[in-house]
Each structure stands twice: as C-alpha cells, then as structure tokens.
Write a protein that holds these residues in place. Structure first.
Motif, PDB file in Angstrom:
ATOM      1  N   GLY A  90      67.436  -2.475  70.728  1.00 23.69           N
ATOM      2  CA  GLY A  90      66.780  -3.076  71.878  1.00 23.69           C
ATOM      3  C   GLY A  90      66.781  -2.227  73.130  1.00 23.69           C
ATOM      4  O   GLY A  90      66.556  -1.018  73.103  1.00 23.69           O
ATOM      5  N   LEU A  91      67.041  -2.880  74.264  1.00 24.22           N
ATOM      6  CA  LEU A  91      66.993  -2.213  75.558  1.00 24.22           C
ATOM      7  C   LEU A  91      67.971  -1.048  75.634  1.00 24.22           C
ATOM      8  O   LEU A  91      67.641   0.015  76.168  1.00 24.22           O
ATOM      9  CB  LEU A  91      67.317  -3.217  76.670  1.00 24.22           C
ATOM     10  N   GLY A  92      69.183  -1.253  75.100  1.00 19.10           N
ATOM     11  CA  GLY A  92      70.189  -0.203  75.169  1.00 19.10           C
ATOM     12  C   GLY A  92      69.794   1.037  74.398  1.00 19.10           C
ATOM     13  O   GLY A  92      69.976   2.166  74.867  1.00 19.10           O
ATOM     14  N   ALA A  93      69.240   0.836  73.204  1.00 20.37           N
ATOM     15  CA  ALA A  93      68.804   1.977  72.398  1.00 20.37           C
ATOM     16  C   ALA A  93      67.671   2.722  73.086  1.00 20.37           C
ATOM     17  O   ALA A  93      67.664   3.965  73.136  1.00 20.37           O
ATOM     18  CB  ALA A  93      68.361   1.504  71.012  1.00 20.37           C
ATOM     19  N   GLU A  94      66.716   1.980  73.636  1.00 24.49           N
ATOM     20  CA  GLU A  94      65.595   2.633  74.318  1.00 24.49           C
ATOM     21  C   GLU A  94      66.060   3.349  75.582  1.00 24.49           C
ATOM     22  O   GLU A  94      65.559   4.431  75.913  1.00 24.49           O
ATOM     23  CB  GLU A  94      64.516   1.601  74.657  1.00 24.49           C
ATOM     24  N   THR A  95      67.014   2.770  76.269  1.00 26.92           N
ATOM     25  CA  THR A  95      67.579   3.420  77.449  1.00 26.92           C
ATOM     26  C   THR A  95      68.252   4.730  77.067  1.00 26.92           C
ATOM     27  O   THR A  95      68.030   5.773  77.700  1.00 26.92           O
ATOM     28  CB  THR A  95      68.593   2.484  78.134  1.00 26.92           C
ATOM     29  N   ALA A  96      69.073   4.691  76.023  1.00 26.89           N
ATOM     30  CA  ALA A  96      69.780   5.898  75.576  1.00 26.89           C
ATOM     31  C   ALA A  96      68.805   6.980  75.128  1.00 26.89           C
ATOM     32  O   ALA A  96      68.988   8.165  75.448  1.00 26.89           O
ATOM     33  CB  ALA A  96      70.737   5.537  74.438  1.00 26.89           C
ATOM     34  N   LYS A  97      67.769   6.596  74.413  1.00 28.27           N
ATOM     35  CA  LYS A  97      66.786   7.575  73.943  1.00 28.27           C
ATOM     36  C   LYS A  97      66.083   8.259  75.104  1.00 28.27           C
ATOM     37  O   LYS A  97      65.905   9.485  75.114  1.00 28.27           O
ATOM     38  CB  LYS A  97      65.746   6.878  73.048  1.00 28.27           C
ATOM     39  N   ALA A  98      65.676   7.478  76.097  1.00 27.23           N
ATOM     40  CA  ALA A  98      64.961   8.050  77.232  1.00 27.23           C
ATOM     41  C   ALA A  98      65.868   8.966  78.054  1.00 27.23           C
ATOM     42  O   ALA A  98      65.435  10.021  78.528  1.00 27.23           O
ATOM     43  CB  ALA A  98      64.405   6.928  78.117  1.00 27.23           C
ATOM     44  N   LEU A  99      67.123   8.586  78.218  1.00 29.16           N
ATOM     45  CA  LEU A  99      68.060   9.418  78.975  1.00 29.16           C
ATOM     46  C   LEU A  99      68.303  10.749  78.265  1.00 29.16           C
ATOM     47  O   LEU A  99      68.304  11.813  78.892  1.00 29.16           O
ATOM     48  CB  LEU A  99      69.382   8.674  79.163  1.00 29.16           C
ATOM     49  N   ALA A 100      68.517  10.679  76.957  1.00 30.80           N
ATOM     50  CA  ALA A 100      68.761  11.907  76.196  1.00 30.80           C
ATOM     51  C   ALA A 100      67.534  12.813  76.203  1.00 30.80           C
ATOM     52  O   ALA A 100      67.651  14.039  76.288  1.00 30.80           O
ATOM     53  CB  ALA A 100      69.161  11.552  74.764  1.00 30.80           C
ATOM     54  N   LYS A 101      66.347  12.217  76.135  1.00 31.66           N
ATOM     55  CA  LYS A 101      65.114  13.007  76.174  1.00 31.66           C
ATOM     56  C   LYS A 101      64.998  13.759  77.498  1.00 31.66           C
ATOM     57  O   LYS A 101      64.426  14.854  77.566  1.00 31.66           O
ATOM     58  CB  LYS A 101      63.903  12.101  75.972  1.00 31.66           C
ATOM     59  N   ALA A 102      65.584  13.173  78.550  1.00 33.50           N
ATOM     60  CA  ALA A 102      65.557  13.818  79.862  1.00 33.50           C
ATOM     61  C   ALA A 102      66.702  14.809  80.037  1.00 33.50           C
ATOM     62  O   ALA A 102      66.858  15.381  81.116  1.00 33.50           O
ATOM     63  CB  ALA A 102      65.616  12.764  80.964  1.00 33.50           C
ATOM     64  N   GLY A 103      67.511  15.005  78.970  1.00 34.58           N
ATOM     65  CA  GLY A 103      68.562  16.014  79.000  1.00 34.58           C
ATOM     66  C   GLY A 103      69.970  15.506  79.130  1.00 34.58           C
ATOM     67  O   GLY A 103      70.924  16.293  79.107  1.00 34.58           O
ATOM     68  N   ALA A 104      70.146  14.184  79.254  1.00 31.04           N
ATOM     69  CA  ALA A 104      71.476  13.620  79.460  1.00 31.04           C
ATOM     70  C   ALA A 104      72.290  13.604  78.173  1.00 31.04           C
ATOM     71  O   ALA A 104      71.750  13.601  77.063  1.00 31.04           O
ATOM     72  CB  ALA A 104      71.366  12.200  80.006  1.00 31.04           C
ATOM     73  N   THR A 105      73.597  13.571  78.341  1.00 34.59           N
ATOM     74  CA  THR A 105      74.523  13.278  77.249  1.00 34.59           C
ATOM     75  C   THR A 105      74.852  11.794  77.321  1.00 34.59           C
ATOM     76  O   THR A 105      75.201  11.286  78.395  1.00 34.59           O
ATOM     77  CB  THR A 105      75.812  14.102  77.389  1.00 34.59           C
ATOM     78  N   VAL A 106      74.718  11.083  76.200  1.00 32.94           N
ATOM     79  CA  VAL A 106      74.835   9.631  76.203  1.00 32.94           C
ATOM     80  C   VAL A 106      75.890   9.167  75.202  1.00 32.94           C
ATOM     81  O   VAL A 106      75.878   9.586  74.040  1.00 32.94           O
ATOM     82  CB  VAL A 106      73.487   8.965  75.875  1.00 32.94           C
TER      83      VAL A 106
END
Length: 291
Positions: free
Chosen positions: A25-41
């Motif tokens: 859900g929201l958490g998975a989509e949040t993590a995916k978008a953050l990692a795509k932007a270069g973050a470590t999640v």
C-alpha cells in the motif's frame, strides 16, 4: 506546489528513511519513490516475509527490519537496532477491525496507529536528523479523544469511531510534537499527512459485509496507492514543507489529487487535550518523551 508529483522529489542521495508498514500500500509506494530518488530506505514491518519482495523490487537501497507496533517490546528492539535516519515516516496502521487488543493490552487501533508510533518516535527522535511525518486520515473528523476510556474498556466498541479516534490522535500527536520541537529550538520538524481516498489493503479488514463495499469502492472511486502516497512524500522531502502542517490531496474535497495543505477538524487544536493525551501516552507506553 501545484500538481506536485514524484518527479518533483529533490535528490535524496545520501539520505536515510525509516518507513513503517512499507510491505504494501501507501508504505510500499512511499519507499519505492524515495529509493528511486536516491534514498536509502528501511522497510520497518510486522510481516517481514511480505516486505522482502518489495525490498527486492527496490533493490540495494532497501533493507527490511522487524517492527510490530502492536508490541512495545518489538518497538524497543527495533529502536535499539536502528542507528538513525534523516526522516521517520509513521505510516503503518489498521482500520475498522473487530475488537482486539495489542500485546500490551491496548485497543488494537489506538495501540497500533497511535501508541506504537508514539513510543517509536520517542525512542528514535534523538537519532532523527531532519523530520518526522505521521499519517492521519480524513476520518480523523469523526474522532474524539476520550481520555477517560482511551482503550475502550468501558464503552461498547465501535470500530469506525475507534479508527477515527486513533487518526485524531495521530493528528494531535504530529501537531503537538511540532510545537514542542519548535519550543525547544530543535532543527527537527514534524509534519502530518493523509492519503485521501486511496486503494490499499487497509480496506476490507472489518470482517463484515462492509468489506464488499469497500473493495468495490477501491476499484471504482479510489485513487491508487501511489497517488495516495504523494502527500506523505511531499511532507517527507519538500524543502517547502513546514513544521506542524497537515498535508493531503487538494481535489474532490480532499479525497484525491495533487498534495497541498489540508483542512482538519479544529478539535485537533485543543491544547489541553493534546497535552493530556501526550502525558497519557507516555504513561501507557512507559516512555519518557524528551524533545
């Protein structure tokens, strides 16, 4: 902020995020978008087996850690093992479930959605460099914090009211934390977000006929979980996000659309109730929340 999308997320390279409930859900989509932007999640989840495929999809920028917000022992174990992050996203939650209690005896929705995250934030705050984002819901509108019966021990249980109460607690906590951080002169900030009407696995857990209608609504009326994650992502990454502000969708009465500043029920501004809820949360979770 007009029509803000994931394309507007600033480069997050070198930044670390903890996202609770990131297995779907929201958490998975949040993590995916953050990692795509270069973050470590860090995907902090109760069901680590369910989180592993999400982490595998993200790649080397994602790790999975055990965290059961309905068990304070698990919260403390996770907090002890976490060496810090730039941003903590309090995303995990349960909605409109039958009456159940956490490992520590709390009503499950208040215990998971608010008390678990309250304790987690208290324990992690000294290790958080930038901001805390706590998810509430438009359903906070029906919530009224009953300080005499926070855990539904004296009242007849009403699952939707209990959910609304927990989401009002999330909003009150996020706002109270923001004020306390500002008063302490802290560089850390606290924002609150809600997804509007987004299709996630939260719907369909009531174990009543309502599940049929909620699943139908997800298919016909709801926006996607990825769209619902936008207010969280804005609050977590935008340099323009401000301490104590509540973000949500800006179209269709706050149910969908690009993120922006969200309206909320003014009960959330009751300083007396917020202060008492904070003190009670410290007592119930046996945490000393130092800001």
């Amino acid at each position: 902020m007009s029509k803000w999308t994931t394309a507007d997320i600033p480069d997050q390279t070198g930044r670390r995020f903890v996202v609770t409930g990131a297995n779907s859900g929201l958490g998975a989509e949040t993590a995916k978008a953050l990692a795509k932007a270069g973050a470590t999640v860090t995907l902090a989840c109760r069901n680590v087996n369910k989180a592993q495929p999400v982490a595998a999809e993200i790649g080397p920028n994602a790790t999975v850690a055990q965290l059961d917000l309905a068990d304070l022992a698990s919260v403390r174990t996770f907090a002890d093992s976490c060496d810090g992050a730039d941003v903590l996203i309090n995303n995990a939650g349960v909605m409109a479930i039958p009456m159940r209690r956490t490992a520590d005896g709390f009503e499950m929705q208040m215990g998971t959605n608010h008390l678990g995250h309250f304790a987690l934030t208290a324990l992690l705050l000294p290790k958080i460099a930038d901001r805390v984002v706590t998810l509430s819901s438009s359903m906070h509108q029906i919530g009224r914090i009953d300080l005499d019966d926070l855990n539904w021990e004296a009242r007849r249980y009403r699952r939707w009211r209990a959910y609304g109460d927990s989401k009002m607690a999330n909003l009150m906590f996020g706002k109270e934390l923001a004020e306390r951080l500002a008063a302490a002169g802290s560089s850390t900030s606290s924002m609150i977000a809600h997804p509007g009407y987004a299709a996630t696995e939260l719907q369909g857990r009531s174990e009543t006929v309502e599940d049929v209608f909620m699943k139908f609504g997800n298919k016909i009326f709801a926006q996607s979980a990825a769209e619902g994650a936008l207010p969280t992502l804005y609050a977590a990454t935008s340099p323009d996000a401000t301490n104590g502000t509540f973000y949500g969708p800006t179209e269709m009465f706050g149910s969908r659309g690009a993120p922006g500043v969200s309206g909320y029920h003014k009960r959330a501004d009751d300083a007396g109730v917020r202060d008492k809820l904070w003190t009670m949360s410290e007592q119930l979770t046996k945490t000393d929340f130092v800001v």
